[in-house]
Design an enzyme around this catalytic site. Structure first.
Site, PDB file in Angstrom:
ATOM      1  CG  ASP A 167      -0.487   0.295   2.500  1.00 46.28           C
ATOM      2  OD1 ASP A 167       0.731   0.101   2.708  1.00 46.28           O
ATOM      3  OD2 ASP A 167      -1.265   0.716   3.384  1.00 46.28           O
ATOM      4  CG  ASN A 417       5.233  -6.881   5.817  1.00 48.58           C
ATOM      5  OD1 ASN A 417       5.066  -6.925   7.035  1.00 48.58           O
ATOM      6  ND2 ASN A 417       4.322  -6.377   4.980  1.00 48.58           N
ATOM      7  CD  GLU A 418       0.593  -8.088   6.131  1.00 53.53           C
ATOM      8  OE1 GLU A 418       0.115  -7.704   5.057  1.00 53.53           O
ATOM      9  OE2 GLU A 418       0.053  -7.879   7.234  1.00 53.53           O
ATOM     10  CG  ASN A 472       2.175  -7.740  10.162  1.00 50.35           C
ATOM     11  OD1 ASN A 472       2.948  -7.636  11.111  1.00 50.35           O
ATOM     12  ND2 ASN A 472       2.531  -7.452   8.924  1.00 50.35           N
ATOM     13  CE1 TYR A 474      -3.446  -3.120  10.812  1.00 55.57           C
ATOM     14  CE2 TYR A 474      -2.602  -5.116   9.798  1.00 55.57           C
ATOM     15  CZ  TYR A 474      -2.438  -3.791  10.154  1.00 55.57           C
ATOM     16  OH  TYR A 474      -1.270  -3.143   9.852  1.00 55.57           O
ATOM     17  CE1 TYR A 478      -7.598  -3.123   5.863  1.00 58.24           C
ATOM     18  CE2 TYR A 478      -5.760  -3.808   7.245  1.00 58.24           C
ATOM     19  CZ  TYR A 478      -6.294  -2.962   6.286  1.00 58.24           C
ATOM     20  OH  TYR A 478      -5.525  -1.970   5.754  1.00 58.24           O
ATOM     21  CD  GLU A 512       1.901  -4.297   9.279  1.00 60.94           C
ATOM     22  OE1 GLU A 512       0.714  -4.271   8.921  1.00 60.94           O
ATOM     23  OE2 GLU A 512       2.854  -4.357   8.477  1.00 60.94           O
ATOM     24  CD1 TRP A 557      -0.219  -0.102   9.473  1.00 64.37           C
ATOM     25  CD2 TRP A 557       1.943  -0.645   9.702  1.00 64.37           C
ATOM     26  NE1 TRP A 557       0.394   0.114   8.266  1.00 64.37           N
ATOM     27  CE2 TRP A 557       1.713  -0.210   8.375  1.00 64.37           C
ATOM     28  CE3 TRP A 557       3.242  -1.024  10.078  1.00 64.37           C
ATOM     29  CZ2 TRP A 557       2.735  -0.156   7.427  1.00 64.37           C
ATOM     30  CZ3 TRP A 557       4.249  -0.970   9.129  1.00 64.37           C
ATOM     31  CH2 TRP A 557       3.984  -0.543   7.825  1.00 64.37           C
ATOM     32  CE  LYS A 576      -4.928  -0.076   9.123  1.00 72.02           C
ATOM     33  NZ  LYS A 576      -4.800   0.194   7.680  1.00 72.02           N
TER      34      LYS A 576
HETATM   35  O1  LIG Z   1      -3.246  -2.308   5.700  1.00 74.41           O
HETATM   36  C1  LIG Z   1      -2.426  -1.785   6.433  1.00 74.41           C
HETATM   37  O2  LIG Z   1      -2.626  -0.742   7.042  1.00 74.41           O
HETATM   38  C2  LIG Z   1      -1.076  -2.462   6.591  1.00 74.41           C
HETATM   39  O3  LIG Z   1      -1.243  -3.849   6.737  1.00 74.41           O
HETATM   40  C3  LIG Z   1      -0.523  -4.759   6.004  1.00 74.41           C
HETATM   41  O4  LIG Z   1      -1.255  -5.080   4.871  1.00 74.41           O
HETATM   42  C4  LIG Z   1      -2.527  -5.615   4.930  1.00 74.41           C
HETATM   43  C5  LIG Z   1      -3.361  -5.327   3.884  1.00 74.41           C
HETATM   44  C6  LIG Z   1      -4.634  -5.860   3.829  1.00 74.41           C
HETATM   45  C7  LIG Z   1      -5.077  -6.699   4.834  1.00 74.41           C
HETATM   46  N1  LIG Z   1      -6.360  -7.238   4.753  1.00 74.41           N
HETATM   47  O5  LIG Z   1      -7.124  -6.902   3.797  1.00 74.41           O
HETATM   48  O6  LIG Z   1      -6.750  -8.067   5.614  1.00 74.41           O
HETATM   49  C8  LIG Z   1      -4.238  -6.975   5.897  1.00 74.41           C
HETATM   50  C9  LIG Z   1      -2.967  -6.429   5.932  1.00 74.41           C
HETATM   51  C10 LIG Z   1       0.832  -4.355   5.471  1.00 74.41           C
HETATM   52  O7  LIG Z   1       1.905  -5.103   6.030  1.00 74.41           O
HETATM   53  C11 LIG Z   1       1.102  -2.883   5.641  1.00 74.41           C
HETATM   54  O8  LIG Z   1       2.117  -2.475   4.747  1.00 74.41           O
HETATM   55  C12 LIG Z   1      -0.165  -2.093   5.460  1.00 74.41           C
HETATM   56  O9  LIG Z   1       0.062  -0.705   5.445  1.00 74.41           O
END
Ligand SMILES: O=C(O)[C@H]1O[C@@H](Oc2ccc([N+](=O)[O-])cc2)[C@H](O)[C@@H](O)[C@@H]1O
Length: 605
Positions: A167, A417-418, A472, A474, A478, A512, A557, A576
């Site tokens: 991103d 990463n991921e 990482n 969320y 997410y 994250e 993050w 974020k």
């Molecule tokens: O999204 C974010 O803020 C951050 O999370 C991470 O990327 C994701 C993107 C999509 C989903 N999802 O759709 O579940 C989960 C993670 C990356 O390591 C980070 O570079 C990015 O900025």
């Protein structure tokens, strides 16, 4: 072994360093005619831009900001006559993502990989006591054979466009400092250090690499400049009595002086500040100097207004002041090795760094966030291009470790990463990546990679490679955000319980977790994107962290809001940040400060 020395450029008794930062000539190569038209001898037009900086955010035209392809830089440099007989180098802190360097019209070197330094040896082509011309052809296209991963498309109107599988905005250019160097013909090329602490005393084991046969002498100076240990030879041990240890947020720096001597005559001298400390994983603990440490801090970006990803010394200073204010002790250089000056400052300020190679975007469906959330499976490491990609990845690891291994602040290597880990094809790939890091690091620092949401205890096929399991996560953003946050918490605990049941006997950290928030938005009761929701999200997440004693760190993050590609998932950037892009606190910053200042260093529930 790398052809060029990765040592940070310095002036010493035997070395000269001149900064080439400033305004350089600049030209986009929209029709890809540069080479045919002989731009290596001089680029057209009068346009000038600053180095170091990303080129994207200076201009008012969208076609420039989104420009994808070749672009050229040019400047003149004067080589003093008294440098004749020396090795003359142009040293680029980075050129994103690949570059060719021409001096006086001749191609000197090419380098691929946008976040690590390289040198052009111009000894045989420079004219002394006169000006010389350097032209750099840079290219910012993304593909699947280099890191970070992405693709480049061509729009129907013929313009190319970057499609990152990540991103953060695909900033590019000469984003770090450029130096002109004069070195002795026989010089210190590299050195490695390892530490052992015995009570009050310490042993510093060392290996020095030079490009000649003359004798090597080492001196270790304390902070007052007194010599506390001495040793001759390219390999050996320096014994330090009553050693001052480099501690978290309480750094003590020694100065290592390496000399090459021809009898009484000094051939080369190189000096670097070092810190005596050990780092080790034992059971579920991360040990610094044998003491358990709990990481608190951030995933960051090199990102700021106007200069983009360009090294910005003022932003660096502000970021460290904010990290100290909030009670942080660590950060991850997500998602690429940062400018060398940042590690030097972390060495001084006693911050712990998880150093990350630019291996991001290794998840096929992440090119599209919507697709990602459907859990669609594609085998990223099974593509025709995988062997070429692996080569570039290994090369970046080699360059990163060569560059950063002697920083006391660097306590772990993050190797991806991921990435996609749910397919067997990832396993042999991971093995090579993790083995190489171990082989190259004399200190054998812990290795890790950041696990994406779908890399779960029962689906991830690669976590066994990690010395520290880095998640990482969320939950509540997410996944099941807003009014569903109670469901998010349940799912989160379910995952953590499953990890617990595995009894891995390894430390876990969160690299994250976070929720987007606009600094302008307040809402009572909360809604997603309001500052109130960011607070609720963190409360829930921290409660989960506090329920498991194998969790040894939290890096939220992100440190600050940062620029991303435009799209429906991002409001002119990723929001974020605990701080805004201008480095002012959001409400959550005060809450984090309270939490982090009250956690003991070895925080255990
Ligand atoms: O999204 C974010 O803020 C951050 O999370 C991470 O990327 C994701 C993107 C999509 C989903 N999802 O759709 O579940 C989960 C993670 C990356 O390591 C980070 O570079 C990015 O900025």
């Amino acid at each position: 072994m790398l052809e060029h020395s990765m040592l940070y450029p310095k002036t010493t008794l035997t070395r000269r360093r001149i900064s080439m930062d400033g305004m350089w000539k600049f030209c986009l190569d929209e029709k890809a005619v540069g080479e045919k038209e002989g731009w290596m001898d001089g680029i057209p037009g009068e346009e000038m831009i600053p180095v170091p900086a990303s080129f994207q955010d200076f201009y008012t035209e969208k076609d420039i900001r989104e420009y994808t392809g070749d672009f050229w830089y040019e400047t003149d440099f004067f080589v003093p006559g008294e440098w004749e007989g020396r090795e003359i180098l142009l040293r680029f802190g980075a050129a994103t993502h690949r570059a060719g360097v021409y001096v006086n019209g001749i191609l000197i070197t090419e380098h691929e990989g946008g976040f690590l330094p390289f040198s052009a040896d111009v000894t045989t082509v420079v004219r002394y006591d006169s000006y010389n011309k350097v032209v750099v052809k840079v290219n910012n296209e993304l593909n699947c054979t280099n890191i970070p991963c992405g693709e480049t498309i061509t729009l129907p109107n013929g313009k190319k466009m970057s499609k990152p599988y990540f991103d953060f905005f695909n900033y590019a250019g000469l984003q770090r400092s450029v130096y002109l160097l004069a070195l002795p013909r026989e010089s210190v090329v590299d050195f490695d250090l390892d530490y052992a602490i015995h009570g009050k005393n310490a042993e510093v084991s060392y290996q020095v690499r030079t490009n000649g046969e003359h004798a090597v002498q080492l001196e270790l100076l304390d902070a007052e400049g007194n010599c506390v240990a001495q040793k001759d030879g390219k390999e050996g041990v320096l014994y330090v009595e009553n050693a001052h240890l480099w501690q978290v947020r309480n750094a003590y720096l020694y100065r290592l002086r390496i000399r090459i001597m021809d009898g009484e005559e000094l051939i080369d001298e190189y000096e670097q500040e070092i810190g005596i400390r050990t780092v080790k994983v034992e059971g579920t603990d991360i040990l610094l100097n044998g003491e358990p440490v709990y990481l608190r801090g951030f995933g960051k970006h090199e990102d700021s207004d106007i200069v983009g990803r360009g090294f910005n010394i003022g932003i660096m200073k502000r970021d460290f002041e904010l990290m100290k204010w909030i009670g942080a002790n660590s950060f991850r250089t997500s998602h690429y090795p940062y400018s060398e000056e940042i590690y030097q400052m972390a060495d001084r300020e006693g911050f712990l760094i998880i150093d990350e190679v630019p291996a991001v975007g290794m998840f096929q469906s992440l090119m599209n966030f919507m697709e990602a959330s459907t859990g669609k499976q594609t085998a990223f490491f099974e593509k025709e291009t995988t062997p070429v990609l692996l080569k570039a990845h290994l090369r970046a690891i080699e360059e990163m470790i060569a560059r950063d291994k002697n920083h006391p602040s660097v306590v772990a290597w993050s190797l991806l990463n991921e990435p996609e880990t749910t397919n067997e094809a990832a396993v042999p790939y991971f093995k090579e990546v993790f083995d190489l890091a171990n082989k190259l690091d004399m200190q054998k620092r812990p290795r890790t990679f950041a696990l994406i949401m779908n890399s779960l205890p029962d689906t991830c096929k690669c976590y066994q490679f990690s010395d520290i399991i880095a998640l990482n996560r969320y939950y509540g953003w997410y996944m099941k955000g807003g009014y569903e946050i109670s469901v998010a918490e349940e799912l989160f605990r379910k995952e953590m319980n499953a990890w617990k049941e595995k009894k891995l006997n390894k430390p876990f950290i969160f690299t994250e977790y976070g929720a987007d928030t606009l600094a302008s938005e307040h809402k009572l009761p909360s809604v997603m994107w309001s500052q109130e929701y960011q607070d609720e999200y963190l409360k829930m997440t921290h409660e989960v962290f506090d329920s498991y004693d194998f969790i040894k760190g939290e890096q939220i993050w992100n440190f600050a809001d940062f620029q991303t590609t435009e799209g429906i998932m991002r409001v002119n950037g990723n929001k974020k940040g605990v701080f805004t892009r201008q480095r002012q606190p959001k409400d959550i910053a005060y809450k984090l400060k309270e939490r982090w200042e009250n956690l003991p260093l070895d925080y255990k529930k």
